[in-house]
Design an enzyme around this catalytic site. Structure first.
Site, mmCIF file in Angstrom:
data_model
loop_
_atom_site.group_PDB
_atom_site.id
_atom_site.type_symbol
_atom_site.label_atom_id
_atom_site.label_comp_id
_atom_site.label_asym_id
_atom_site.label_seq_id
_atom_site.Cartn_x
_atom_site.Cartn_y
_atom_site.Cartn_z
ATOM 1 N N GLN A 101 43.576 39.465 41.322
ATOM 2 C CA GLN A 101 43.237 38.068 41.637
ATOM 3 C C GLN A 101 44.143 37.153 40.818
ATOM 4 O O GLN A 101 44.291 37.351 39.608
ATOM 5 C CB GLN A 101 41.782 37.744 41.302
ATOM 6 C CG GLN A 101 41.413 36.345 41.811
ATOM 7 C CD GLN A 101 40.033 35.869 41.388
ATOM 8 O OE1 GLN A 101 39.777 35.697 40.204
ATOM 9 N NE2 GLN A 101 39.158 35.643 42.354
ATOM 10 N N HIS A 169 35.351 28.108 43.045
ATOM 11 C CA HIS A 169 34.734 27.924 41.714
ATOM 12 C C HIS A 169 35.255 26.761 40.870
ATOM 13 O O HIS A 169 35.060 26.764 39.657
ATOM 14 C CB HIS A 169 34.842 29.222 40.887
ATOM 15 C CG HIS A 169 34.166 30.399 41.529
ATOM 16 N ND1 HIS A 169 34.394 31.703 41.134
ATOM 17 C CD2 HIS A 169 33.280 30.478 42.542
ATOM 18 C CE1 HIS A 169 33.684 32.533 41.875
ATOM 19 N NE2 HIS A 169 32.994 31.798 42.751
ATOM 20 N N TYR A 171 38.394 25.820 40.228
ATOM 21 C CA TYR A 171 39.723 25.945 39.628
ATOM 22 C C TYR A 171 40.712 25.107 40.450
ATOM 23 O O TYR A 171 40.329 24.471 41.434
ATOM 24 C CB TYR A 171 40.113 27.431 39.517
ATOM 25 C CG TYR A 171 39.197 28.129 38.535
ATOM 26 C CD1 TYR A 171 39.265 27.825 37.176
ATOM 27 C CD2 TYR A 171 38.213 29.030 38.953
ATOM 28 C CE1 TYR A 171 38.389 28.406 36.258
ATOM 29 C CE2 TYR A 171 37.342 29.623 38.049
ATOM 30 C CZ TYR A 171 37.430 29.302 36.699
ATOM 31 O OH TYR A 171 36.564 29.868 35.804
HETATM 32 C C1 LIG Z 1 31.206 37.711 33.710
HETATM 33 C C2 LIG Z 1 31.695 37.105 34.981
HETATM 34 C C3 LIG Z 1 33.041 36.783 35.114
HETATM 35 C C4 LIG Z 1 33.523 36.251 36.329
HETATM 36 N N1 LIG Z 1 34.865 36.037 36.487
HETATM 37 C C5 LIG Z 1 35.357 35.673 37.697
HETATM 38 C C6 LIG Z 1 36.755 35.651 37.937
HETATM 39 O O1 LIG Z 1 37.585 35.985 37.089
HETATM 40 N N2 LIG Z 1 37.167 35.261 39.179
HETATM 41 C C7 LIG Z 1 36.287 34.928 40.176
HETATM 42 O O2 LIG Z 1 36.714 34.595 41.274
HETATM 43 N N3 LIG Z 1 34.960 34.976 39.973
HETATM 44 C C8 LIG Z 1 34.475 35.357 38.777
HETATM 45 N N4 LIG Z 1 33.121 35.471 38.593
HETATM 46 C C9 LIG Z 1 32.214 35.118 39.700
HETATM 47 C C10 LIG Z 1 31.846 36.320 40.539
HETATM 48 O O3 LIG Z 1 32.969 36.848 41.215
HETATM 49 C C11 LIG Z 1 30.741 35.997 41.558
HETATM 50 O O4 LIG Z 1 31.182 34.908 42.336
HETATM 51 C C12 LIG Z 1 29.377 35.629 40.968
HETATM 52 O O5 LIG Z 1 29.087 36.400 39.819
HETATM 53 C C13 LIG Z 1 28.243 35.854 41.989
HETATM 54 O O6 LIG Z 1 28.220 37.165 42.453
HETATM 55 P P1 LIG Z 1 27.136 38.267 41.950
HETATM 56 O O7 LIG Z 1 25.786 37.808 42.368
HETATM 57 O O8 LIG Z 1 27.559 39.539 42.646
HETATM 58 O O9 LIG Z 1 27.265 38.348 40.464
HETATM 59 C C14 LIG Z 1 32.622 36.003 37.396
HETATM 60 C C15 LIG Z 1 31.266 36.322 37.237
HETATM 61 C C16 LIG Z 1 30.803 36.873 36.077
HETATM 62 C C17 LIG Z 1 29.359 37.246 35.962
#
Ligand SMILES: Cc1cc2nc3c(=O)[nH]c(=O)nc-3n(C[C@H](O)[C@H](O)[C@H](O)COP(=O)(O)O)c2cc1C
Length: 401
Positions: A101, A169, A171
């Site tokens: 990514q 998100h 960015y």
């Molecule tokens: C610890 C952590 C780090 C994350 N880092 C990124 C990232 O680097 N890039 C990104 O697109 N989303 C990042 N996310 C967001 C996740 O990809 C996702 O959108 C969010 O956690 C919801 O999905 P879930 O319910 O499966 O956790 C991060 C989430 C968590 C919990």
């Protein structure tokens, strides 16, 4: 056999099943942003656990867009290619697939971290980072496009199976898409077409710098919490525009921004985690803790939408109906049955997960072998807060927080 374990391709990339590990910042790179041995082992865990594809945590395409979170992986220079190649080889050697990514953090970082002024489509601060960015100049926009292209070239040189452009998100790219953050009146702001221009140009640049069949994914928000923020109808338009570039092979759908609170993740407001995180910055006496526990946390609970399984699925389904490229749905995927039903009824082609796989990298295998029907993750969100200062892991039972 469950449809979750049937294969399907994204462009030339054949995936053995429909479960993808969503990007989650690892905080494991070295001081220059090179992937480390710890990172190699962390990612090997997902292959051994049965995921069909790994999407790495975000990697910075240029120093100006570096994350304020701990130890971001970088892909901003050719000398980083060998370390990335080591990671890719480790994953390929055990039969896994991995895409990188790539991102620019825009106004969601600190100049203390990047060493340069922050940039955003307009000079409007993010209410989480609270640092005023400069309005990015047109020549700097072209520089950003070029750097995404170069990052993709390096990713391909390192052997990655593809890349994902982070357009969600809050960015840099997602601020261009959002009328909440983008007030420009030139060709990069205003209409949907203008706001999408930078993403479209990056998609095309990335293909020019790689090969026509190098898989390129785009992560988009289904919705942001802001009056003029991205809504479902905007997401649908951007999804179609991405497809029309003929340079996008898949869409991953998420939601939220940093200033929008926990709508991206939903679930618990991590009171304990926040207190631990803020401790170095302010003296946490008893009344302050009380304030967070009794006022901030309950307020946050009222304001934020409740956690429901697969909270982006409704919009994802509409996107799926309006484009022909594969759709990956992310956000609150927890039960095997819900994921199966979503794929079976063609609401989505793939599902992706972040938090559940931090806790259980072998969840896909558990599903496949009938050893689990639902992820253990209780959405405590401590991993989200911890990402600022700690390496990635499940902290739900940790004594640090
Ligand atoms: C610890 C952590 C780090 C994350 N880092 C990124 C990232 O680097 N890039 C990104 O697109 N989303 C990042 N996310 C967001 C996740 O990809 C996702 O959108 C969010 O956690 C919801 O999905 P879930 O319910 O499966 O956790 C991060 C989430 C968590 C919990």
């Amino acid at each position: 056999m469950s449809i979750l374990f049937s294969s399907k391709s994204i462009g030339k990339l054949e995936l053995p099943n429909r479960i993808i590990r969503a990007a989650s910042h690892e905080g494991l790179a070295d001081e220059r942003g090179r992937p480390t041995e710890q990172q190699f082992r962390f990612y090997e865990g997902f292959v051994n656990g049965g995921v069909g594809l790994i999407i790495t945590g975000y990697a910075g395409v240029m120093k100006e867009g570096k994350s304020a979170l701990r130890n971001m992986t970088m892909i901003d220079s050719d000398d980083l290619i060998p370390s990335h190649r080591q990671l890719v080889d480790r994953i390929h050697n055990i039969g896994g697939r991995i895409i990188l990514q790539i991102a620019h953090c825009g106004r969601q970082t600190w100049s203390g971290e990047t060493g340069m002024p922050l940039v955003a489509p307009s000079a409007i601060q993010c209410n989480f980072y609270r640092e005023l960015p400069e309005k990015i100049k047109e020549e700097e926009i072209f520089e950003v496009i070029k750097n995404f292209g170069k990052a993709a070239y390096r990713a391909r040189e390192a052997g990655y199976d593809g890349i994902e452009i982070h357009g969600a998100h809050g960015y840099l790219l997602s601020t261009f898409l959002s009328r909440h953050a983008n007030k420009r009146e030139d060709q990069w702001g205003g209409s949907h077409k203008n706001r999408f221009r930078i993403v479209g140009e990056i998609l095309k640049k990335v293909k020019q710098e790689t090969e026509k069949d190098f898989p390129v994914f785009l992560k988009l928000n289904t919705y942001e919490r802001a009056r003029l923020g991205i809504k479902e109808k905007d997401c649908l338009q951007f999804a179609k525009m991405a497809e029309e570039t003929s340079s996008c092979d898949a869409l991953e759908l998420s939601c939220g921004t940093n200033e929008g609170g926990f709508i991206m993740a939903r679930g618990e407001f991590p009171t304990k985690g926040i207190i631990t995180y803020l401790r170095p910055f302010c003296e946490f006496n008893r009344p302050m803790k009380h304030l967070v526990r009794c006022i901030v946390a309950p307020l946050a609970k009222i304001i934020q939408p409740p956690f429901t399984e697969g909270y982006n699925l409704k919009t994802a389904q509409k996107v799926k109906q309006s484009v022909s490229i594969p759709v990956i749905t992310l956000g609150g995927m927890r039960s095997k049955k819900i994921m199966e039903e979503a794929v079976e009824s063609d609401k989505t082609d793939f599902v992706s997960m972040a938090r559940p796989l931090i806790q259980e990298p072998d969840l896909p295998n558990k599903f496949r072998m009938g050893k689990s029907e639902k992820a253990l993750c209780n959405n405590c969100n401590i991993c989200v807060v911890a990402a600022d200062t700690q390496p990635i892991q499940c902290y739900s039972k940790s004594t640090i927080f």
